[in-house]
Design an enzyme around this catalytic site. Structure first.
Site: not given
Ligand code: PLP
Length: 387
Positions: A71, A151, A179, A199-201, A237, A325
């Site tokens: 993301g 988030n 999110q 974002s995949a996770h 790649t 974060c």
């Molecule tokens: N944007 C939002 C709203 C998020 O919650 C997050 C992850 O916490 C990100 C971006 C960042 O994504 P990534 O962890 O894949 O870099």
């Protein structure tokens, strides 16, 4: 000890169906998808199929999906790419005060490079007024970037209306949809977005893989230069394992979403009602109605959220204070501060985000543990005793 994971907005475990799908990749599927020989030809269909699956989840065309490292990269690519491509037209960007650091710090970086950024305010519930975005647009405005779901609080912003404002003014519209994916339906056309980050996770896929939706025909600068991968838009790649897993996660989560959303929302409401009944001086942060089904942001007044987080962790419950974060820093959340919440109330905020692994028993356990830990911490708080 029972372990309860209530931090699905920080990250999610790999879905078992995704895990079994990608197992073969470790050994057999090693080919470079750009290679014309048999090994490459074996891998390429997995990348193509994943692109179709991600596109289907957001009602886009496969060729509008560019895989990124997550993301954060998607946000950087969208914002810097648009800023540099359109700097001949203007140097003004509009965003909000409650964006993820991947957007805010990218904007701050661009300010240092001569761009001007307007950070639109939010109200007490974390809501952005599309009228404020409209008022901020100038003739030099080249990009509006507003997230769909916050988030930290889970508040859902009026994206369609903001997108319509941007479109009417002929300004590019980016949204951080990280999110929102997997928690609510996304239709990039209905939302009027030109660029969208994923974002995949956050959707039961692996970490280190994501995507940027780029509306067909849109040409912005590349962030990463090198080979011709990803239709010439993102060199390097391909992360074939991650891409295939992301695609599979989208397919599986899309199939489960309607049922899971209802179940998770019910659990969240049970937890909130139970806490409101058993803990005094509790505040709900964020909009009570327009919100993600899985997210609660609660201030347990007179309690330091870091102490609460540790107390709950000792009892096996994983939650987050502010966003993952920014944990480790004692700064109050920029999101809650922007909502006009007093710094000491921000410091007592806890984010509880539920997901597909949670059960009724998890809620029972949380309703037994949280009031106990909050009560113990308040007994030690001079502010609570003196109030
Ligand atoms: N944007 C939002 C709203 C998020 O919650 C997050 C992850 O916490 C990100 C971006 C960042 O994504 P990534 O962890 O894949 O870099």
């Amino acid at each position: 000890m029972r372990r309860v994971y209530f931090d699905y907005n920080a990250t999610t475990p790999i879905h078992p169906e995704v895990a079994s799908f990608v197992k073969g990749f470790f050994h057999e599927l090693f080919g470079n998808p750009s290679s014309p020989h048999w090994a490459g030809r074996e891998t390429r269909p997995y990348v193509d199929e994943a692109r179709e699956r991600v596109a289907a989840m957001i009602k886009a065309k496969p060729e509008e999906i560019v895989f990124t490292s997550g993301g954060t990269e998607a946000d950087n690519q969208a914002i810097k790419g648009a800023a540099y491509a359109f700097r001949g037209k203007g140097n003004h960007i509009i965003t909000t005060k409650i964006e993820h650091p991947a957007v805010l710090n990218t904007c701050a970086y661009l300010e240092g490079k001569g761009f001007s950024v307007t950070y639109v305010d939010v109200d007490r519930s974390g809501m952005v007024d599309p009228g404020d975005v409209k008022k901020a647009i100038r003739k030099e405005t080249i990009l509006v970037s507003v997230m769909q779901a916050n988030n930290e609080t889970g508040t859902l912003l009026p994206l369609r209306e903001i997108g319509a404002v941007a479109r009417e003014a002929g300004v590019l519209f980016h949204s951080d949809l990280v999110q929102a994916m997997g928690k609510i339906d996304i239709d990039v056309n209905e939302l009027n977005v030109d660029l969208g980050s994923f974002s995949a996770h956050k959707v039961y896929g692996p970490k280190g893989i994501g995507a940027l939706y780029m509306r067909e025909g849109l040409d912005i600068d590349n962030l990463i230069h090198g080979g011709h991968q990803e239709m010439g838009r993102r060199a390097g790649t391909e992360n074939t394992l991650g891409i295939a897993a992301f695609g599979k996660a989208c397919e599986v989560i899309m199939g489960e979403m309607a049922e899971e959303t209802a179940r998770i929302e019910f659990l969240r409401q049970r937890l909130l009602r139970g806490l409101e009944a058993s803990v005094g001086d509790l505040r709900v942060n964020g909009d009570r109605e327009r919100r993600l089904p899985n997210t609660l942001n609660l201030s347990f007044e007179f309690v330091e959220s870091e102490s609460l987080l540790i107390g709950l962790d000792l009892a096996g419950i994983a939650v987050s204070s502010g966003s993952a974060c920014s944990s480790g820093s004692t700064e109050p959340s920029h999101v809650l501060l922007a909502m006009g919440i007093a710094p000491e109330v921000c410091q007592s905020a806890l984010r509880i985000s539920l997901g597909r692994g949670n059960t009724e028993e998890d809620i029972d356990y949380a309703l037994e543990v949280i009031p106990r830990v909050v009560g113990r911490l308040r007994e030690m708080s001079p502010f609570y005793l003196k109030r």
